[in-house]
Design an enzyme around this catalytic site. Structure first.
Site, mmCIF file in Angstrom:
data_model
loop_
_atom_site.group_PDB
_atom_site.id
_atom_site.type_symbol
_atom_site.label_atom_id
_atom_site.label_comp_id
_atom_site.label_asym_id
_atom_site.label_seq_id
_atom_site.Cartn_x
_atom_site.Cartn_y
_atom_site.Cartn_z
ATOM 1 N N CYS A 132 5.586 -16.924 -37.549
ATOM 2 C CA CYS A 132 5.489 -18.240 -38.194
ATOM 3 C C CYS A 132 4.531 -18.200 -39.378
ATOM 4 O O CYS A 132 3.305 -18.272 -39.192
ATOM 5 C CB CYS A 132 5.051 -19.291 -37.175
ATOM 6 S SG CYS A 132 4.840 -20.941 -37.868
ATOM 7 N N CYS A 135 2.475 -21.391 -39.722
ATOM 8 C CA CYS A 135 1.369 -21.497 -38.758
ATOM 9 C C CYS A 135 0.196 -20.603 -39.152
ATOM 10 O O CYS A 135 -0.967 -21.017 -39.052
ATOM 11 C CB CYS A 135 1.840 -21.093 -37.366
ATOM 12 S SG CYS A 135 3.340 -21.907 -36.791
ATOM 13 N N ASP A 136 0.485 -19.375 -39.567
ATOM 14 C CA ASP A 136 -0.568 -18.366 -39.693
ATOM 15 C C ASP A 136 -0.823 -17.864 -41.108
ATOM 16 O O ASP A 136 -1.725 -17.047 -41.320
ATOM 17 C CB ASP A 136 -0.206 -17.157 -38.811
ATOM 18 C CG ASP A 136 -0.083 -17.532 -37.340
ATOM 19 O OD1 ASP A 136 -0.810 -18.438 -36.907
ATOM 20 O OD2 ASP A 136 0.753 -16.925 -36.639
#
Length: 306
Positions: A132, A135-136
């Site tokens: 992701c 997300c990261d």
């Protein structure tokens, strides 16, 4: 808990099913381990969903869908489905904490990311390897990251990572991308993305965190090591069909076979979205599946359940 229509999965298909079912007045419960969003909520920008000429952030789109479902009365429960059984015309759905009784079930549990299955990979999941970028990505500011994959997801997320990373290496095992021309064009025009085609990742290594990968040129057979701080994988998906596998027909890859009305071989059980066998998996097709599945589930309950 006895309900009318239970929806498993909170992505675009599941949320749309919940919107239609709850708006029609049925007691609707949606189960999702993360409370909703699906893969769409991990996508930075969605460019091909109708109504958004400049694109729409995936998290925002799913936030709006979730709010809409709740506004019509959908109850959203943070829970993963472990088992689905059908007894005496009712469905019994076992979650991690509770069991639910439903008149009809819409299975929209989607898919989960596929891994490379190479040495070192399991060790560095969450320690440099991610599925992701949204997300990261911010964790890799001014660093070098690699993205593996050749579809729209891989190219879109590679582009997103250039907001943070100093360099993004896009690795694909074939000699051309499977993504649409718009995605390919944006990648080609981005000077911070380095493309490596006909290339595979053979090994992942590091100490406490990922520090590099070993790659192989499929044309020459040559291998070499690349120093990277992060590795983002977009190499396919595994359908989350296990809890209903005894109630449906699956294709060789584990996707659920349905009729045009989203029905499966078990009366009252419908499948929608990425979990379904179909040629195109997009937010727009998931929404269409979800609407039709809810309509079909409503007809089933009205005509068959007393």
């Amino acid at each position: 808990m006895a309900i009318d229509i239970l929806v498993a999965g909170g992505g675009p298909a599941g949320m749309t099913s919940a919107i239609y079912a709850s708006r029609a007045g049925w007691k609707t419960v949606l189960l999702d381990p993360l409370g909703g969003g699906g893969q769409a909520s991990t996508t930075d920008m969605i460019y091909n969903y109708p109504g958004f000429p400049e694109g729409v952030p995936g998290p925002k789109l799913m936030e709006l869908m979730t709010e809409q479902a709740q506004s019509f009365g959908t109850e959203i429960v943070f829970e993963e489905v472990k088992e689905v059984k059908r007894l005496s015309g009712r469905f019994y759905v076992k979650g991690e904490d509770k069991e639910y009784e439903a008149k009809a079930v819409i299975w929209a549990a989607g898919t989960r990311p596929r891994t490379l299955n190479v040495p070192g990979e399991q060790k560095f999941l969450g320690r440099g390897i991610s599925f992701c970028a949204t997300c990261d990505g911010a964790l890799f500011k001014d660093k070098v990251v690699a993205v593996v994959g050749g579809g729209d997801s891989a190219l879109t997320e590679a582009e997103f990572l250039t907001k943070f990373a100093r360099e993004v290496i896009l690795i694909h095992r074939r000699n051309e991308f499977r993504a649409g021309m718009a995605s390919v064009r944006r990648v080609a025009e981005n000077p911070r993305i380095k493309v490596m085609l006909n290339t595979t990742v053979e090994e992942v290594f590091g100490n406490e965190k990922l520090s590099g990968i070993r790659i192989r040129d499929k044309t020459s057979g040559e291998t070499k090591e690349l120093a990277v701080d992060g590795l983002f994988l977009y190499v396919g998906w595994i359908p989350n069909s296990d809890p209903v596998k005894d109630l449906v027909d699956l294709n060789a890859e584990g996707y659920i076979k349905t009729k045009e009305d989203m029905s499966t071989r078990t009366p009252g059980l419908y499948a929608a979205g990425d979990i379904r066998e179909k040629p195109l998996r997009q937010v727009s097709t998931a929404v269409a599946d979800g609407a039709l599945a809810a309509w079909s589930a409503e007809r089933y309950v009205l005509e068959n359940v007393k």
